[in-house]
Design a protein around this motif. Structure first.
Motif, short mmCIF file in Angstrom:
data_model
loop_
_atom_site.label_atom_id
_atom_site.label_comp_id
_atom_site.label_asym_id
_atom_site.label_seq_id
_atom_site.Cartn_x
_atom_site.Cartn_y
_atom_site.Cartn_z
N TRP A 124 5.43 -11.38 -38.44
CA TRP A 124 5.74 -11.21 -37.02
C TRP A 124 4.46 -11.52 -36.24
CZ3 TRP A 124 8.61 -6.32 -34.80
CH2 TRP A 124 9.18 -6.67 -33.57
N ALA A 128 4.87 -19.47 -29.31
CA ALA A 128 4.08 -18.26 -29.56
C ALA A 128 4.14 -17.32 -28.36
CB ALA A 128 2.63 -18.65 -29.86
N GLU A 143 7.63 -15.68 -28.18
CA GLU A 143 7.82 -14.63 -29.18
C GLU A 143 7.02 -13.38 -28.82
OE1 GLU A 143 6.89 -16.51 -32.85
OE2 GLU A 143 8.84 -17.52 -33.00
N ARG A 144 5.85 -13.58 -28.24
CA ARG A 144 5.06 -12.42 -27.82
C ARG A 144 5.76 -11.71 -26.65
NH1 ARG A 144 1.07 -8.82 -29.42
NH2 ARG A 144 0.40 -7.74 -27.56
N VAL A 189 -6.07 -14.23 -35.52
CA VAL A 189 -4.65 -14.00 -35.29
C VAL A 189 -3.76 -14.77 -36.26
CG1 VAL A 189 -4.42 -15.82 -33.58
CG2 VAL A 189 -2.89 -13.85 -33.49
N ASN A 190 -4.25 -15.89 -36.75
CA ASN A 190 -3.42 -16.69 -37.66
C ASN A 190 -3.80 -16.51 -39.13
OD1 ASN A 190 -1.85 -17.85 -35.60
ND2 ASN A 190 -3.49 -19.32 -35.16
N ALA A 242 3.69 -12.57 -33.42
CA ALA A 242 3.54 -12.18 -32.02
C ALA A 242 3.24 -10.70 -31.86
CB ALA A 242 4.81 -12.53 -31.26
N ARG A 243 3.15 -9.98 -32.96
CA ARG A 243 2.96 -8.53 -32.85
C ARG A 243 1.48 -8.14 -32.79
NH1 ARG A 243 5.03 -4.39 -37.13
NH2 ARG A 243 5.29 -2.55 -35.83
N PHE A 244 0.60 -9.09 -32.73
CA PHE A 244 -0.84 -8.76 -32.68
C PHE A 244 -1.12 -7.81 -31.51
CE2 PHE A 244 -0.13 -12.56 -30.15
CZ PHE A 244 -0.73 -12.21 -28.95
N GLY A 245 -2.09 -6.96 -31.73
CA GLY A 245 -2.49 -6.04 -30.66
C GLY A 245 -1.73 -4.74 -30.66
N TYR A 246 -0.53 -4.74 -31.20
CA TYR A 246 0.22 -3.49 -31.28
C TYR A 246 -0.28 -2.67 -32.47
CZ TYR A 246 3.43 -4.94 -27.66
OH TYR A 246 3.95 -5.29 -26.46
N VAL A 300 8.21 -9.43 -28.03
CA VAL A 300 7.60 -8.20 -28.55
C VAL A 300 7.27 -7.24 -27.41
CG1 VAL A 300 5.65 -7.25 -29.82
CG2 VAL A 300 6.68 -9.40 -30.55
N VAL A 346 -5.61 -14.04 -27.26
CA VAL A 346 -5.29 -14.44 -28.63
C VAL A 346 -4.62 -15.79 -28.69
CG1 VAL A 346 -4.00 -13.79 -30.69
CG2 VAL A 346 -5.13 -12.02 -29.33
N ARG A 385 10.27 -5.52 -25.96
CA ARG A 385 10.81 -4.40 -26.76
C ARG A 385 10.27 -3.06 -26.28
NH1 ARG A 385 12.55 -5.35 -32.32
NH2 ARG A 385 11.45 -3.46 -32.90
N SER A 426 -3.43 -9.92 -23.43
CA SER A 426 -3.45 -10.09 -24.90
C SER A 426 -3.09 -11.51 -25.27
CB SER A 426 -2.46 -9.11 -25.55
OG SER A 426 -2.88 -7.79 -25.34
N ARG A 477 13.63 -10.70 -35.98
CA ARG A 477 15.06 -10.44 -35.84
C ARG A 477 15.46 -9.41 -36.88
NH1 ARG A 477 14.60 -15.82 -34.63
NH2 ARG A 477 15.52 -16.46 -32.66
N GLU A 532 10.08 -3.90 -39.67
CA GLU A 532 10.70 -4.61 -38.55
C GLU A 532 10.25 -6.07 -38.56
OE1 GLU A 532 12.77 -3.36 -36.25
OE2 GLU A 532 12.78 -1.39 -37.23
#
Lengths: 602, 412
Positions: A121, B285, B288-289, A91-92, A123-127, B292, B226, B295, B222, A152, A149
């Motif tokens: 971004w 973290a 922030e998740r 993830v990192n 925190a967008r992992f998994g999407y 997401v 993670v 959204r 998730s 912000r 995207e």
């Protein structure tokens, strides 16, 4: 306006027009040349920006390819290619790799589109990434623009995608750089030019989406129209923006759309070109043109003055000569040295004055002879009448001496009486001639013209209604505004009486004498109009000639005396008459003392 | 700070792994039928680290502080604690560090009867402890302890890996890394609740549909996989499973996406401002998740850091929700739930004097289904240990028991 001034104006206008034309033409040509140069410069810059895009794209693609080729990426791909891979271990990864590779954006995406790691971004992992799995051969696709995207908002980015294939499974590496202030700041632009990014294609202008290298743009809303036009028409547009009242602060912007892989419009690149240099140069040129024009104009005017002087001097000499001739200087001559038209004119003038002088001399001589003849005729005529009785009387005395001495004394007495009477008559005749010869200068004093006219006409009222002749009626139309004028009352009365007397003779059948006065400015107008027999043209021409008369017993001095008196008062007399329609004498006298009369009086 | 206090000061009793009280400075206790009067007998022969004997007067003085509606009096070799209200949980209360026994020296410093004494104390920076030679349990194996405070977790982990430290706190996200790098880690039972608490008085707190939508939008699975590296538990309730026994009944329905309520929210609810304590990387973290995930429900969550420890000022704190981490301080479910509810600012539903597990379940469920709080995770305490650490025996509530710990000699 004098001829010289007119000529000067024409020359000046010509010089001015020529200077203005030259300055305007030079300025217009220069402006056009500079505008063309600016356009070429801007085109070069825009092309430079395109090259910069392409270069950055290649750089991004190279870095992303480097990531895809790295062993660590291969190990990750191997780790993810197994059954039930543990995505959480990676993830990192994107964050660390992006920092090492100096990429603003980096996403590691599994073959099914699931985001394993995202640097921009996290925190967008998994999407799921919505677009990366839709294209097969990413290796053949160079870097492209993409709207990405972020935590912000969104950003425009120059992205490249490369694929690592392990065990039939894909691992997508999506890396890129943001098109932001740093990107704009990294563009090497010449002085006076700047690049702006507009990163929004939604309807309506968003000031926050417009940035230059220093950040948001003050008064950026002035570019709203340009942005809208490019967005609406989908092609390059330009616009000049005046940031302040000073035209030197104006800036011309060339906006071109930024398109993504599908040619969709993602934003705009605006290249601003400051007009300061052109405006300042234009101002300097205008000042220079104005200075040069002014100097040229002054020189042109000086030259025009000199030329007009050169041209008009002979004409002025001709005019002066003409004025001298008019003033009685029959010897006036002009210089006629040149061989041009002006010289010819001068020679013609000199010939004309010479001929005029000769004709005048001949005319004077002939008039003098005629006058002497007229005088002799008048004298002979006037003296013949008393001389004939003198001769008869002397002959009677002789016959009485010889034939009747006893009656001689009586005859002598009668004859001497007759002789004395005739001699007195002759003396009177000679006296009248003498009086005309020594007409006195007027002694001016305030005289009421209207009163003097009434008195003069009233003196002849007995004659107007005299027995044995048809009556004459006197009418007055006197203007009370006439008032007093400076005049010699004795002489003026004498002139008026002569005119009244003249009308008596002009109206043997009776009629009307109309006396009018009128004030006009500094003059007094007087009219004596009769309804008599009128004058023939030849009579009218010689009317004021001394000793000329149409009467049996006139001396021909009456109207000559009138003209002399009026002239001595600084006035003028004229006559208008037609045979059978009466005669009108017009007298114009000054209402103030003319200088000439003052001198004459003194 | 609490860890240092736990090895410097003793309490009258302490709780064992099952939450039952066991003697420490008290050796016996009894109470009347109404549990309003407790008589506690003290351990004899105990001395403070400066040699001063522990007396009943000292204990009575240490247990007296403002806000307590009870009296503590000396009675022979013990103390008597009385109150008008029944005190059935007094022993659990006395087991907390709040009721540590101390003595104030003339210079204002505090000394205790614990296995170590403070030699140097630099607040927020470092502390040096030495073994208390007069410890009633016998001297600790360690001669002294050097403690670095305020060090980021990442640096602590590095120090541990470099051998510069023998014991360090480990973030949940780094636990697997530490484990994979052949380090030793220790995980406690889940002792910490991470949750979202809505700020009272803010529009978001008043909108139940928004609170519910946000609760359903959070994908705990998730995040646990993670961000927590599969440490801890996804939380549907306030108490962890090991403590309540019924937490599985409140398990969150991860994967059920909420309807998109965001578009219908009034402007006053957009965006939802979520804050976390500054410096807490895990909380950042997670927050922030959450943004997401929100959204997906068309809820805009704006995440920002907030200085840790800052108090909510005034009626409007300036944020809609806060990500909090609350330590579960008691192994007794009723007490733990009450403390959590109080810490979250939630009104605790009424419970009988001796509530059953079903009573607690209903009360907790009522708290959770109000959606004023959104439980996220129950986190364990994680410590990294160097290879020479021996006899590591922390308590069930996560207290480090360093008195019995010793270090193996380094190999030449």
């Amino acid at each position: 306006m004098s001829y010289r001034n007119r000529l000067l104006m024409v020359f000046g206008a010509t010089v001015l027009a020529a200077v203005v034309l030259v300055v305007w033409g030079t300025s217009a040509l220069t402006r056009r040349a500079f505008a063309q140069a600016e356009r070429e410069r801007t085109d070069a810059l825009v092309e430079q920006v395109r090259h910069e895009f392409a270069r950055r794209g290649e750089e991004v693609a190279k870095r992303v390819q480097g990531i895809a080729d790295a062993d660590a990426t291969l190990r990750m791909a191997v780790g993810l290619a197994g059954q039930a891979p543990d995505y959480s271990l990676y993830v990192n990864e994107a964050r660390d790799i992006a920092a090492a590779r100096q990429l603003d954006l980096l996403e590691i995406v599994a073959g099914d589109g699931r985001i394993i790691s995202s640097a921009h971004w996290p925190a967008r992992f998994g999407y799921r990434n919505p677009w990366v799995t839709q294209t097969a051969e990413w290796e053949k696709i160079p870097a492209f623009l993409q709207r990405e995207e972020l935590v912000r908002g969104a950003t425009l980015a120059l992205l490249a995608v490369r694929v690592v294939r392990v065990g039939g499974k894909n691992l997508y590496i999506i890396g890129g750089q943001r098109l932001d202030r740093e990107f704009l700041a990294s563009l090497a632009l010449p002085a006076g030019m700047r690049a702006l990014l507009y990163r929004d294609v939604e309807p309506g202008f968003s000031l926050q989406s417009l940035n230059d290298a220093s950040g948001s743009l003050a008064q950026g809303e002035k570019l709203a129209g340009l942005v809208e036009r490019v967005r609406r028409e989908g092609k390059e547009q330009s616009q000049t923006v005046n940031w302040s009242g000073d035209a030197a602060d104006a800036e011309t912007f060339y906006a071109q759309p930024l398109r993504g892989r599908g040619q969709e419009m993602l934003g705009l690149l605006l290249v601003g070109n400051s007009q300061r240099g052109v405006v300042l140069l234009g101002r300097r040129m205008r000042w220079f043109g104005a200075g040069a024009g002014g100097i040229g104009l002054l020189l042109g005017l000086a030259l025009a003055a000199w030329l007009s002087s050169r041209i008009t001097r002979p004409v002025e000499q001709l005019a002066a000569g003409a004025r001298a001739v008019a003033a009685g200087d029959w010897q006036a001559r002009v210089e006629a040295d040149s061989n041009d038209e002006i010289g010819e004119l001068g020679r013609a003038f000199n010939q004309m004055t010479r001929q005029l002088a000769e004709h005048r001399e001949r005319l004077v001589q002939s008039e003098r002879v005629a006058a002497w003849r007229e005088l002799a005729r008048r004298l002979a005529h006037e003296l013949k009448n008393p001389l004939f009785p003198l001769q008869i009387t002397v002959e009677n005395l002789q016959r009485a001496r010889e034939r009747a001495p006893q009656q001689f004394d009586e005859v002598f007495r009668e004859s001497t009486a007759t002789l004395l009477a005739e001699l007195r008559n002759m003396t009177a005749i000679i006296g009248r001639f003498s009086d005309f010869a020594k007409m006195p200068a007027p002694h001016l004093e305030a005289v009421s013209v209207n009163d003097l006219l009434r008195d003069s006409v009233r003196l002849f009222e007995p004659q107007f209604a005299g027995a044995g002749r048809p009556p004459i009626r006197a009418e007055f139309a006197l203007d009370t505004e006439v008032g007093n004028i400076p005049a010699d009352p004795v002489l003026l009365r004498r002139a008026f009486e002569n005119l009244v007397l003249n009308t008596l003779d002009a109206m043997p059948e009776g009629g009307t004498l109309t006396v009018r006065t009128r004030r006009s400015g500094a003059s007094v107008h007087i009219e004596f109009a009769d309804s008599g027999v009128g004058l023939k043209p030849e009579e009218r021409e010689r009317l004021f000639t001394p000793y000329y008369t149409t009467k049996e017993h006139g001396t021909g001095l009456g109207l000559a005396i009138v003209q002399s008196v009026i002239s001595d008062h600084g006035g003028r007399i004229s006559v208008a008459s037609e045979a059978g329609q009466g005669t009108t004498f017009h007298i114009e006298l000054p209402a103030v003392v003319p200088a000439a009369v003052t001198r004459a009086g003194a | 700070m609490e860890r240092v206090a736990a090895i410097v000061f003793d309490r009258l009793v302490r709780l064992d792994e099952n939450g039952a009280p066991e003697p420490e400075l008290a050796i016996a206790w009894k109470h009347d039928a109404g549990a309003r009067r407790w008589t506690i007998r003290l351990r004899p022969g105990v001395e403070f680290s400066d040699g001063t004997p522990l007396t009943a007067e000292t204990v009575a003085s240490a247990l007296q502080f403002p806000g307590l509606e009870r009296t503590v009096t000396v009675s022979g070799d013990g103390v008597v604690i009385e109150s008008r209200k029944p005190m059935p949980d007094l022993l659990s209360e006395l087991a907390s560090l709040r009721h540590a026994i101390f003595r104030v020296l003339p210079d204002g410093s505090l000394i205790g009867t614990g296995p170590f004494r403070v030699v140097l104390w630099q607040p927020g920076s470092r502390a040096t402890l030495a073994a208390n030679e007069r410890d009633w349990r016998g001297r600790a194996f360690l001669d002294g302890i050097e403690i670095q405070m305020g060090m980021p977790l990442r640096e602590q982990r590095v120090a541990l890996e470099l051998g510069a430290a023998d014991l360090a706190e480990i973030n949940a996200g780094d636990a697997r890394r530490q484990d994979q790098s052949s380090g030793r880690i220790w995980l406690s039972a889940p002792l910490e609740l991470m949750a979202i608490i809505f700020a009272p008085g803010r529009p978001a707190a008043a909108d139940a549909s928004l609170r519910e939508a946000l609760a359903r939008a959070v994908d705990r699975g998730s995040m646990r996989a993670v961000l927590l590296q599969k440490q801890g538990e996804s939380a549907g309730g306030l108490l962890p499973q090991w403590l309540s026994g019924y937490a599985f009944l409140l398990a969150p329905a991860d994967g059920t996406r909420p309807r998109k309520v965001g578009a219908g929210l009034p402007p006053s609810l957009r965006p939802v401002k979520l804050v976390y304590d500054e410096g807490d990387a895990l909380a950042q973290a997670v927050a922030e998740r959450i943004a997401v995930d929100a959204r997906e429900a068309s809820i805009t969550v704006e995440v920002s850091a907030r200085p840790s420890g800052s108090a909510d000022s005034g009626s409007d704190p300036g944020f809609d929700a806060r990500l909090v981490r609350l330590r579960i301080g008691s192994t007794e479910p009723r007490r733990a739930l009450s403390e959590l509810a109080a810490a979250l600012g939630l009104g605790m539903p009424p419970l009988p004097a001796a509530p059953s597990a079903e009573d607690l379940y209903r009360a907790e469920r009522a708290l959770v289904e109000s959606y004023q709080v959104i439980p996220l995770f129950h986190l364990p305490e994680i410590a990294g240990l160097s290879a020479r650490v021996r006899n590591w025996q922390p308590t069930a509530t996560g207290e480090w028991r360093l008195d019995s710990l010793w270090l193996a000699p380094e190999k030449p």
